[in-house]
Design a protein around this motif. Structure first.
Motif, PDB file in Angstrom:
ATOM      1  N   GLY A 194       0.802  -1.220   0.000  1.00 43.90           N
ATOM      2  CA  GLY A 194       0.000   0.000   0.000  1.00 43.90           C
ATOM      3  C   GLY A 194       0.828   1.259   0.000  1.00 43.90           C
ATOM      4  N   ALA A 195       1.119   1.810   1.155  1.00 41.42           N
ATOM      5  CA  ALA A 195       1.786   3.108   1.247  1.00 41.42           C
ATOM      6  C   ALA A 195       3.231   3.048   0.769  1.00 41.42           C
ATOM      7  N   HIS A 196       3.590   3.995  -0.116  1.00 42.09           N
ATOM      8  CA  HIS A 196       4.965   4.191  -0.535  1.00 42.09           C
ATOM      9  C   HIS A 196       5.425   5.544  -0.007  1.00 42.09           C
ATOM     10  N   TYR A 197       6.732   5.693   0.230  1.00 33.66           N
ATOM     11  CA  TYR A 197       7.247   6.909   0.852  1.00 33.66           C
ATOM     12  C   TYR A 197       8.403   7.468   0.033  1.00 33.66           C
ATOM     13  N   PRO A 198       8.649   8.799   0.112  1.00 34.32           N
ATOM     14  CA  PRO A 198       9.795   9.386  -0.579  1.00 34.32           C
ATOM     15  C   PRO A 198      11.052   9.415   0.283  1.00 34.32           C
ATOM     16  N   THR A 199      10.884   9.278   1.600  1.00 38.45           N
ATOM     17  CA  THR A 199      12.025   9.348   2.518  1.00 38.45           C
ATOM     18  C   THR A 199      11.891   8.257   3.565  1.00 38.45           C
ATOM     19  N   ASP A 200      12.930   8.121   4.377  1.00 40.63           N
ATOM     20  CA  ASP A 200      12.921   7.090   5.414  1.00 40.63           C
ATOM     21  C   ASP A 200      12.500   7.680   6.752  1.00 40.63           C
ATOM     22  N   ALA A 201      11.907   6.826   7.571  1.00 43.34           N
ATOM     23  CA  ALA A 201      11.584   7.177   8.954  1.00 43.34           C
ATOM     24  C   ALA A 201      11.565   5.881   9.743  1.00 43.34           C
ATOM     25  N   CYS A 202      11.860   5.970  11.012  1.00 37.57           N
ATOM     26  CA  CYS A 202      11.931   4.769  11.846  1.00 37.57           C
ATOM     27  C   CYS A 202      10.524   4.400  12.303  1.00 37.57           C
ATOM     28  N   ARG A 207       9.002  -0.983   4.945  1.00 33.86           N
ATOM     29  CA  ARG A 207       8.876   0.357   4.357  1.00 33.86           C
ATOM     30  C   ARG A 207       9.347   0.318   2.902  1.00 33.86           C
ATOM     31  N   TRP A 208       8.527   0.842   1.990  1.00 30.49           N
ATOM     32  CA  TRP A 208       8.853   0.920   0.563  1.00 30.49           C
ATOM     33  C   TRP A 208       9.114   2.387   0.240  1.00 30.49           C
ATOM     34  N   ILE A 209      10.280   2.674  -0.338  1.00 22.56           N
ATOM     35  CA  ILE A 209      10.668   4.056  -0.634  1.00 22.56           C
ATOM     36  C   ILE A 209      10.900   4.203  -2.132  1.00 22.56           C
ATOM     37  N   ASP A 210      10.149   5.099  -2.773  1.00 19.75           N
ATOM     38  CA  ASP A 210      10.355   5.447  -4.182  1.00 19.75           C
ATOM     39  C   ASP A 210      11.257   6.669  -4.245  1.00 19.75           C
ATOM     40  N   LEU A 211      12.415   6.502  -4.886  1.00 19.34           N
ATOM     41  CA  LEU A 211      13.369   7.602  -4.966  1.00 19.34           C
ATOM     42  C   LEU A 211      12.867   8.683  -5.923  1.00 19.34           C
ATOM     43  N   PRO A 212      13.259   9.933  -5.692  1.00 24.13           N
ATOM     44  CA  PRO A 212      12.814  11.032  -6.559  1.00 24.13           C
ATOM     45  C   PRO A 212      13.405  10.913  -7.962  1.00 24.13           C
ATOM     46  N   GLU A 213      12.747  11.555  -8.909  1.00 21.96           N
ATOM     47  CA  GLU A 213      13.187  11.499 -10.309  1.00 21.96           C
ATOM     48  C   GLU A 213      14.449  12.329 -10.464  1.00 21.96           C
ATOM     49  N   VAL A 230      13.521  -2.614   4.408  1.00 14.64           N
ATOM     50  CA  VAL A 230      13.400  -1.387   3.625  1.00 14.64           C
ATOM     51  C   VAL A 230      13.665  -1.729   2.164  1.00 14.64           C
ATOM     52  N   VAL A 231      12.678  -1.451   1.312  1.00 13.10           N
ATOM     53  CA  VAL A 231      12.808  -1.645  -0.133  1.00 13.10           C
ATOM     54  C   VAL A 231      12.916  -0.271  -0.780  1.00 13.10           C
ATOM     55  N   VAL A 232      13.943  -0.080  -1.598  1.00 15.48           N
ATOM     56  CA  VAL A 232      14.205   1.197  -2.258  1.00 15.48           C
ATOM     57  C   VAL A 232      14.120   0.986  -3.766  1.00 15.48           C
ATOM     58  N   ARG A 233      13.307   1.801  -4.465  1.00 16.46           N
ATOM     59  CA  ARG A 233      13.149   1.641  -5.904  1.00 16.46           C
ATOM     60  C   ARG A 233      13.733   2.831  -6.658  1.00 16.46           C
ATOM     61  N   ALA A 234      14.438   2.541  -7.745  1.00 13.17           N
ATOM     62  CA  ALA A 234      15.045   3.569  -8.582  1.00 13.17           C
ATOM     63  C   ALA A 234      13.971   4.397  -9.283  1.00 13.17           C
ATOM     64  N   PRO A 235      14.297   5.631  -9.671  1.00 13.02           N
ATOM     65  CA  PRO A 235      13.353   6.429 -10.458  1.00 13.02           C
ATOM     66  C   PRO A 235      13.210   5.880 -11.875  1.00 13.02           C
ATOM     67  N   GLY A 260      18.430  -5.276   9.871  1.00 14.49           N
ATOM     68  CA  GLY A 260      17.394  -5.832   9.017  1.00 14.49           C
ATOM     69  C   GLY A 260      17.863  -6.119   7.616  1.00 14.49           C
ATOM     70  N   LEU A 261      16.930  -6.006   6.668  1.00 19.34           N
ATOM     71  CA  LEU A 261      17.210  -6.304   5.271  1.00 19.34           C
ATOM     72  C   LEU A 261      16.917  -5.079   4.430  1.00 19.34           C
ATOM     73  N   LEU A 262      17.915  -4.645   3.683  1.00 16.78           N
ATOM     74  CA  LEU A 262      17.796  -3.527   2.747  1.00 16.78           C
ATOM     75  C   LEU A 262      17.858  -4.078   1.337  1.00 16.78           C
ATOM     76  N   TYR A 263      16.827  -3.786   0.528  1.00 19.38           N
ATOM     77  CA  TYR A 263      16.782  -4.266  -0.859  1.00 19.38           C
ATOM     78  C   TYR A 263      16.658  -3.047  -1.770  1.00 19.38           C
ATOM     79  N   VAL A 264      17.666  -2.828  -2.625  1.00 16.97           N
ATOM     80  CA  VAL A 264      17.672  -1.707  -3.565  1.00 16.97           C
ATOM     81  C   VAL A 264      17.339  -2.242  -4.956  1.00 16.97           C
ATOM     82  N   ILE A 265      16.221  -1.770  -5.524  1.00 20.30           N
ATOM     83  CA  ILE A 265      15.813  -2.151  -6.879  1.00 20.30           C
ATOM     84  C   ILE A 265      16.359  -1.098  -7.832  1.00 20.30           C
ATOM     85  N   GLY A 266      17.267  -1.500  -8.705  1.00 22.32           N
ATOM     86  CA  GLY A 266      17.930  -0.562  -9.604  1.00 22.32           C
ATOM     87  C   GLY A 266      17.151  -0.221 -10.849  1.00 22.32           C
ATOM     88  N   THR A 267      15.958  -0.808 -11.011  1.00 27.29           N
ATOM     89  CA  THR A 267      15.079  -0.462 -12.120  1.00 27.29           C
ATOM     90  C   THR A 267      13.761   0.049 -11.540  1.00 27.29           C
TER      91      THR A 267
END
Length: 381
Positions: A194-202, A207-213, A230-235, A260-267
Motif C-alpha cells: 500500500g503506502a509508498h514513501y519518498p524518505t525514510d523514517a523509523c 517500508r517501501w521508498i520510491d526515490l525522486p526522479e 526497507v525496499v528502495v526503488r530507482a526512479p 534488518g534487510l535492505l533491498y535496492v531495486i535498480g530499475t
C-alpha cells in the motif's frame, strides 16, 4: 499436513477408504544468504564485509541417497531432488552443508520436503556447487557468506572478506532475486504494502521508498533499533532505453546502525520479476552504500539491473568512514582484523522479520495447500 479421508460402506458391510494428504505451506519468506548480495560488480575496500561461520544450529545430520552421482536440475538455481534414508528430515528454508566439513563452501537451501516420499529438494547457494554424492551426510548450519554476486558481476580481488568467509555466485537470475528473497514478485509486494514513501523514517517493520526522479538520488536511512525491511526503488530514469545509469546513494545517518534487510531495486518497472518479455531495456543503476561510524547488520541486496549484459557494467560500491570505536550493537570485529566491519550477515535478525512481513502483506501471508506427492492410498476389505 492435512489428511483427507473418504470412507464408503457396501451393503455387505465391507468398507473402503481413499486417503490423500495435503501439505500446508506459506509463500512469504525473508531469505538472504550473504551480508551483501549484488547483481553487479562489487567495489569495496578490504575488511568491510563479514559473513557467519558454518556452525551447526543445532546439528541434525541426515543421509541422502541417489544413484551414484547425484544429478542436479536447472541452472537458477542448481537444484537436487534427493532421498533421505537416515536421520530426521530438515525443514523448508534450512541451510545445510556437509556434516563432516562444516567449514566448506558447499551449502544448500532446503526448498521442499516430502514427508511421504522422504525426499528433499536442495538448491545450491553457490551456482558452482554441483558435487553431492550418494550417502552424503548433511546437517543444518547458520552459515552466511560475506559476498554473493551474479554470474555477470565480479568480486573484489583477494582480501580478507573472501578469505575469512565465503564469497561466491548468486544462485538465482537477477530478475528472480526479489521473488527468491521475499517469496513473491515486486508487483504483488508493492500492491499489498500500500503506502509508498519518498524518505525514510523509523516507523513500521516494512517500508517501501520510491526515490525522486533524479539522475543521482540520495537516501539517508534512520537509526532504528528494531529490525526492519526497507525496499528502495530507482526512479523511472533507470528504465530509459539508451539512457545513462542512475547513480543511487544510500547513506546511514552518522553513528547509526541498520538492523534488518535492505533491498535496492535498480530499475523502476516492477514487471521485471514476473514476465521475461517485460524486462526493462534501460541501463539500470549503480548503487553506493555508505556508513560513517555505523553498520548494516542483517543483509543488503543490490539489484542493479535485470539482464546479464547490463549487470556486467553496473557497480555496487561499499564505503565506510570510521572516526570512533564501534559500539557494542555493531558488527563484531573479526579475529585479526584492525577494525570492525561495516556490513555483516545476521541470520537471526533476518529470521525475526517474517512476522512483520506477514502483517504487512496479509493476502500473501495466507496459507496455501497442495497435494502431497505419492500420498494417495486406498484401503478396505
Amino acid at each position: 499436513s492435512v489428511d483427507l479421508v473418504s470412507v464408503g460402506t457396501a451393503p455387505s458391510g465391507a468398507t473402503r477408504s481413499l486417503a490423500l494428504k495435503y501439505d500446508v505451506y506459506y509463500i512469504l519468506k525473508v531469505l538472504s544468504n550473504a551480508a551483501v548480495n549484488t547483481t553487479g560488480r562489487v567495489l569495496s575496500p578490504d575488511g568491510l564485509v563479514t559473513g557467519n561461520p558454518a556452525t551447526p544450529a543445532p546439528p541434525s545430520p541426515f543421509t541422502v541417497s541417489c544413484r551414484s552421482t547425484c544429478q542436479p536440475t536447472g541452472t537458477s538455481p542448481v537444484t537436487y531432488t534427493l532421498g533421505v534414508r537416515a536421520g530426521p528430515l530438515p525443514d523448508v528454508g534450512d541451510v545445510v552443508t556437509l556434516a563432516s566439513q562444516m567449514a566448506t563452501d558447499l551449502a544448500f537451501k532446503v526448498r521442499h520436503v516430502d514427508s511421504m516420499a522422504h525426499t528433499v529438494d536442495l538448491a545450491a547457494l553457490d551456482a558452482t556447487n554441483t558435487a553431492l554424492q550418494d550417502g552424503a551426510s548433511l546437517t543444518q548450519t547458520v552459515r552466511g557468506a560475506a559476498l554473493l554476486v551474479s554470474d555477470a558481476g565480479s568480486l573484489p580481488a583477494g582480501g580478507q572478506d573472501c578469505q575469512t568467509y565465503a564469497c561466491g555466485q548468486l544462485d538465482v537470475a537477477a530478475d528472480q532475486l526479489f521473488r527468491e528473497t521475499f517469496g513473491i514478485g515486486k508487483q504483488t509486494f508493492s500492491g499489498e504494502i500500500g503506502a509508498h514513501y519518498p524518505t525514510d523514517a523509523c516507523s513500521g517493520v516494512v517500508r517501501w521508498i520510491d526515490l525522486p526522479e533524479s539522475a543521482a538520488p540520495t537516501l539517508t536511512l534512520s537509526d532504528c533499533p528494531t529490525p526492519r525491511i526497507v525496499v528502495v526503488r530507482a526512479p523511472a530514469l533507470a528504465d530509459a532505453p539508451g539512457g545513462t545509469p542512475v547513480d543511487i546513494t544510500v547513506n546511514l545517518a552518522p553513528g547509526s546502525v541498520f538492523h534488518g534487510l535492505l533491498y535496492v531495486i535498480g530499475t523502476h518497472d516492477l514487471s521485471a520479476s514476473s514476465a521475461a518479455e517485460h524486462l526493462p531495456t534501460g541501463p539500470g543503476s549503480n548503487v553506493t552504500l555508505s556508513a560513517t561510524d555505523g553498520s548494516f547488520m542483517g543483509s543488503v541486496l543490490s539489484e542493479n539491473a535485470v539482464t546479464d549484459a547490463l549487470n556486467a557494467s553496473r557497480t555496487t560500491t561499499l564505503n565506510a568512514v570510521t572516526t570512533a570505536p564501534p559500539a557494542a550493537n555493531r558488527c563484531a570485529t573479526v579475529s585479526g582484523a584492525p577494525t570492525a566491519p561495516t556490513f555483516c550477515y545476521d541470520r537471526g535478525i533476518l529470521g525475526s522479520l517474517l512476522a512483520g512481513l506477514n502483517a504487512a502483506l496479509p493476502e500473501s501471508a495466507k496459507p496455501r495447500v497442495a497435494v502431497a506427492r505419492y500420498s494417495w492410498a486406498e484401503n478396505g476389505n
